[in-house]
Design a protein around this motif. Structure first.
Motif, PDB file in Angstrom:
ATOM      1  N   SER A   6       0.827  -1.208   0.000  1.00  0.00           N
ATOM      2  CA  SER A   6       0.000   0.000   0.000  1.00  0.00           C
ATOM      3  C   SER A   6       0.862   1.259   0.000  1.00  0.00           C
ATOM      4  N   VAL A   7       1.865   1.273   0.853  1.00  0.00           N
ATOM      5  CA  VAL A   7       2.747   2.441   0.945  1.00  0.00           C
ATOM      6  C   VAL A   7       3.527   2.613  -0.359  1.00  0.00           C
ATOM      7  N   GLY A   9       2.573   1.601  -3.305  1.00  0.00           N
ATOM      8  CA  GLY A   9       1.601   2.021  -4.309  1.00  0.00           C
ATOM      9  C   GLY A   9       1.279   3.502  -4.250  1.00  0.00           C
ATOM     10  N   LYS A  10       1.469   4.102  -3.081  1.00  0.00           N
ATOM     11  CA  LYS A  10       1.227   5.540  -2.920  1.00  0.00           C
ATOM     12  C   LYS A  10       2.452   6.366  -3.298  1.00  0.00           C
ATOM     13  N   GLY A  11       3.511   5.693  -3.762  1.00  0.00           N
ATOM     14  CA  GLY A  11       4.679   6.419  -4.255  1.00  0.00           C
ATOM     15  C   GLY A  11       5.858   6.499  -3.309  1.00  0.00           C
ATOM     16  N   ALA A  12       5.826   5.753  -2.213  1.00  0.00           N
ATOM     17  CA  ALA A  12       6.939   5.807  -1.262  1.00  0.00           C
ATOM     18  C   ALA A  12       8.227   5.311  -1.917  1.00  0.00           C
ATOM     19  N   THR A  16      12.190   5.002   2.138  1.00  0.00           N
ATOM     20  CA  THR A  16      11.076   5.125   3.080  1.00  0.00           C
ATOM     21  C   THR A  16      10.577   3.750   3.493  1.00  0.00           C
TER      22      THR A  16
END
Length: 100
Positions: A6-7, A9-12, A16
């Motif tokens: 999820s992280v 997929g959000k562009g992390a 990070t």
């Protein structure tokens, strides 16, 4: 694994994600970092979104070394000799100033 996906997929960035992995691993123990699925995910994440280079610009220390070679050790002022020594020490120890 869902959290990391999820992280990511959000562009992390990989860095990070790695920080999250270290923090979670510290809390729940080292078994997270040894899980083959986690290792495979992080290998893939790094391949897709690798860390950017640490520096945008680099310079060739040979230019400075050539200039230092031209400046003799005898016949120069103490101030010039101190500066030459400081530059040579900075180069050989890797303590180079970075302009921002």
């Amino acid at each position: 694994m869902d959290f990391f996906g999820s992280v990511f997929g959000k562009g992390a960035s990989y860095g990070t994600l790695n920080s999250y992995r270290a923090a979670i691993g510290h809390i729940i123990g080292g078994e997270l970092t040894q899980d083959p699925r986690v290792k495979k995910f992080f290998r893939g994440a790094y391949n897709i979104r690798p860390n950017p280079p640490k520096y945008e610009d680099t310079w060739d220390p040979e230019l400075v070394l050539n200039l230092a070679r031209k400046l003799p050790n005898d016949g120069i002022t103490l101030e010039q000799l101190k500066r030459k020594l400081a530059v040579l020490l900075a180069i050989c120890t890797g303590q180079r100033a970075v302009s921002t």
